[in-house]
Every structure is written in C-alpha cells, then in structure tokens.
Design a protein around this motif. Structure first.
Motif, mmCIF file in Angstrom:
data_model
loop_
_atom_site.group_PDB
_atom_site.id
_atom_site.type_symbol
_atom_site.label_atom_id
_atom_site.label_comp_id
_atom_site.label_asym_id
_atom_site.label_seq_id
_atom_site.Cartn_x
_atom_site.Cartn_y
_atom_site.Cartn_z
ATOM 1 N N SER A 48 11.405 1.008 -9.802
ATOM 2 C CA SER A 48 12.080 0.716 -8.535
ATOM 3 C C SER A 48 12.262 2.007 -7.733
ATOM 4 O O SER A 48 12.093 3.128 -8.251
ATOM 5 C CB SER A 48 13.447 0.089 -8.809
ATOM 6 N N GLN A 49 12.613 1.858 -6.488
ATOM 7 C CA GLN A 49 12.868 3.033 -5.652
ATOM 8 C C GLN A 49 14.015 3.860 -6.203
ATOM 9 O O GLN A 49 14.006 5.105 -6.139
ATOM 10 C CB GLN A 49 13.184 2.581 -4.216
ATOM 11 N N HIS A 50 15.031 3.185 -6.754
ATOM 12 C CA HIS A 50 16.167 3.900 -7.365
ATOM 13 C C HIS A 50 15.684 4.849 -8.461
ATOM 14 O O HIS A 50 16.108 6.013 -8.537
ATOM 15 C CB HIS A 50 17.159 2.904 -7.972
ATOM 16 N N VAL A 51 14.789 4.340 -9.326
ATOM 17 C CA VAL A 51 14.314 5.150 -10.452
ATOM 18 C C VAL A 51 13.464 6.315 -9.948
ATOM 19 O O VAL A 51 13.578 7.442 -10.436
ATOM 20 C CB VAL A 51 13.512 4.275 -11.445
ATOM 21 N N ARG A 52 12.615 6.053 -8.948
ATOM 22 C CA ARG A 52 11.782 7.127 -8.405
ATOM 23 C C ARG A 52 12.643 8.244 -7.826
ATOM 24 O O ARG A 52 12.361 9.426 -8.002
ATOM 25 C CB ARG A 52 10.866 6.571 -7.320
ATOM 26 N N GLU A 53 13.683 7.863 -7.099
ATOM 27 C CA GLU A 53 14.536 8.876 -6.472
ATOM 28 C C GLU A 53 15.320 9.663 -7.523
ATOM 29 O O GLU A 53 15.578 10.857 -7.347
ATOM 30 C CB GLU A 53 15.494 8.204 -5.492
ATOM 31 N N LEU A 54 15.696 8.995 -8.616
ATOM 32 C CA LEU A 54 16.484 9.682 -9.647
ATOM 33 C C LEU A 54 15.609 10.597 -10.509
ATOM 34 O O LEU A 54 16.008 11.724 -10.823
ATOM 35 C CB LEU A 54 17.189 8.652 -10.537
ATOM 36 N N LEU A 55 14.409 10.129 -10.894
ATOM 37 C CA LEU A 55 13.569 10.880 -11.825
ATOM 38 C C LEU A 55 12.510 11.731 -11.139
ATOM 39 O O LEU A 55 11.984 12.665 -11.761
ATOM 40 C CB LEU A 55 12.885 9.915 -12.804
ATOM 41 N N GLY A 56 12.180 11.401 -9.906
ATOM 42 C CA GLY A 56 11.109 12.148 -9.256
ATOM 43 C C GLY A 56 9.751 11.713 -9.795
ATOM 44 O O GLY A 56 9.613 10.654 -10.405
ATOM 45 N N ARG A 57 8.738 12.546 -9.570
ATOM 46 C CA ARG A 57 7.371 12.191 -9.962
ATOM 47 C C ARG A 57 6.964 12.743 -11.312
ATOM 48 O O ARG A 57 5.999 12.301 -11.911
ATOM 49 C CB ARG A 57 6.402 12.708 -8.894
#
Length: 361
Positions: free
Chosen positions: A168-177
């Motif tokens: 999800s977008q939440h996970v991408r923003e928290l963990l990055g790439r």
C-alpha cells in the motif's frame, strides 16, 4: 520491495569441512529443533531420534540447561526402568520481535521461546511517520516490556513485508524503496540483527514452527487476510506460487459488505444480524470455501498432502465456520485453524531470528 536472494545451492568446491565447535553447534541446534517439535521429550528419545550417543545427548542438554534454553520437568515414575525426565524449551530462554505491515497499522509482536505472544501493539501509519525513527521506536516499545536481564536474550527482529503487488502507499512511504536501508537503520538503532521475509511465507513459517502445523511435514497453507493467499509446504520447505497472486474472497470483501450495514467482523456470530446480513455472510463463506476447495482439489492432482491450515486474524467464529464448511466439502482432507490469531504475520516474522540462530535448516 526487494528481498534477499535465496541461499545458493551447496556445492563441493565451495563447501568447507566441519571442526569440533561447528559439529557441536549443529548438534545443539538439532536438539533444540527436536524439542520445539516434541515438548516433553526425554534424553533417551532424543538419542533414538538423532542417533547421538547417550553421553553426547547428556553433554548437550546440560550445556543448553546452563544457557537457560532448556528446562527439566518432573520425573515420571511408574514405568519399567529408571524414571524419565521430560525436557522442554524454556519459554524465557529467548525472545524475538516480529513486525508486519497491515492495511491501516503496523503490528509489532514480541514472543517467547515457545511462540507465546508476550506483547502486541498495532501502530497506525500516521503515528509512525511523524518521526524518521518511528518504526524502530515502535519495536523498542515492545522490547521495553521485557525485564532488563532478559534483553540480552532477544534473538533478533523479523520484518514480514508484502510483495510489490500488495504494497500500500502507507507501506511505501514508511519503508521507502530499499529494504536494505530499513534493515541497516533498525540494526544500527537497536543493536539487534534484522531478518526480512515475505509476509505470507513468514506466516506459514510461524504456523510450522509454533502452531497447528508443528508436526506436519507436508501441508497446504492459506492466509485469510484482506485477500486469500496460499503457500505449499513439502518436506518442511515452503514453496511460493506466482508472485502477487491473491484471491478476492478475503476479509476485505466481507468487511466492505458488513460496513454497509454498520457491522464489523466482530459482530459475526453474535446473533444480531438481519436476514440480509446472514445472506451476505453465507454468500461470502460459500465463495471463499469454493475458492479454497478448488485450489486444494487442483493441487491434489499433482502432489500428495493430507492437511490444510487456514491462518487468519479474523474472529475465531469466522475461522471455525469456514473450517466446518471446508470439512463438509472435502471430508478426506484435514482442515486445521491456525493457532496464531494475534497478528499471524508478525508472529511468523518473529520466528525468523529463531530459525537463523537456533534451528537446523
């Protein structure tokens, strides 16, 4: 998300010999693995199952006792011969933290050496994103529930991360790439080793190590989360199917349908549903049962297994109803409800450090 590549096959020209400390470490892991699957086993039984001599077993068990990893039970008398003393893992011998990333929150679970959840918290994404170290701080919050003397017994931290198709977008923003950056940051902050695994695979590993599948070498595993996912376990090895494949008969669909009637999953089975809600719940059960039964029947055409494990964070009543439907549909297969209902993916993630430090691969 980028996961570490699988371990390379061991080939002779890259293998090294085993010295005495290495052999002893392997035998200790072998005994610990055996105790995890057979709580209350005796030294005699350990020797019979491993082929180790009685003296070697005694030396290893004594060493593990001194390290606080193994504990003795009460001597059992009344049989022919000397009394037997059951051995078990000491629940306080080791601890581990697991983290999973849900739809709206990050789950953090701290488990003991036998897989019992000692601490669990769900942290909403906006709270963690307020600070660059928000994720590490949420893990440390769990570690602080341990007595200071037990902190040295923490084996490590496991992260159960969804694959790209379900991030999800939440996970991408928290963990990055780059997961390697996340891994290094947490290790630097908390001075503990961090292990990363796909979240569905981690949940399957947790059930295999601590849960309903503890004694099973071959089984089909379903994780009933927002969607329905599966893994095949043969000879204790977890096999993944097509990356990102999930079926839209999971809890997300049921939850959305209940929302229309201002009900939640926790209201299932309380007898407060209208006829319309009962009908939609029955329709969801039928569709979910049909998807699982179809997958089981298709796979049985190629491989042999007798058991299917359904793991979920859903209320127990939902899982029990689904298990009953499946058992009626396929009576020749044993359907088992997973034991880890409190954040199963986080508990599975917490098992990763144990695999690395204490278990025979």
């Amino acid at each position: 998300m980028r996961f570490a590549p699988p371990n390379p096959l061991r080939i002779a020209d890259r293998a090294s010999g085993l010295n005495a400390p290495t052999v002893r470490s392997y035998n200790e892991r072998l005994v610990l693995s055996l105790l995890l699957q057979n709580m209350g086993i005796s030294r005699l039984e350990i020797g019979e199952k491993t082929g180790l001599s009685a003296q070697t077993v005694s030396v290893i068990v004594r060493s593990l006792e001194q390290e606080g990893l193994v504990s003795k039970g009460e001597a059992q008398r009344g049989r022919v011969g000397p009394p037997t003393i059951p051995l078990s893992l000491n629940p306080k011998g080791a601890f581990s933290v697991g983290v999973s990333f849900g739809e709206s929150a990050v789950n953090v679970a701290l488990i003991d050496f036998v897989g019992s959840v000692q601490y669990h918290a769900a942290h909403p994404y906006p709270v963690l994103q307020e600070s660059p170290d928000g994720l590490a701080a949420s893990i440390e919050q769990g570690l602080l529930t341990l007595p200071p003397a037990s902190r040295a017994r923490v084996a490590g931290i496991g992260l159960a991360v969804p694959d790209d198709a379900h991030v999800s977008q939440h996970v991408r923003e928290l963990l990055g790439r780059d997961l390697a950056d996340v891994q290094a940051g947490i290790e630097r902050k908390l001075d503990l080793s961090v292990y990363i695994q796909n979240d569905i695979t981690a949940a399957a590993g947790g059930e295999s190590l601590f849960g309903s599948a503890r004694s099973l070498s071959d089984f089909l595993f379903f994780y009933l989360g927002s969607q329905l996912h599966s893994r095949l376990i043969l000879n204790y090895q977890i096999h993944s199917g097509k990356a990102g494949l999930g079926h839209n008969v999971g809890l997300s669909r049921l939850r959305d349908e209940l929302d229309v009637h201002r009900l939640s999953l926790d209201d299932i089975g309380l007898g407060i549903q209208s006829g319309e809600v009962e009908a939609l719940y029955a329709r969801w059960r039928r569709d979910c049962c049909r998807q699982i039964a179809g997958s089981v029947q298709s796979l049985l055409s190629f491989v042999s297994f007798k058991s299917v494990v359904i793991s979920s964070y859903a209320p127990t009543k939902v899982g029990q109803n689904l298990i009953a439907d499946l058992q009626d549909e396929l009576p020749e297969v044993d359907f088992l409800l997973g034991c880890n209902s409190t954040a199963p993916k986080a508990v599975g993630a917490a098992s990763l450090p144990y695999h690395s430090r204490f278990m025979v691969q």
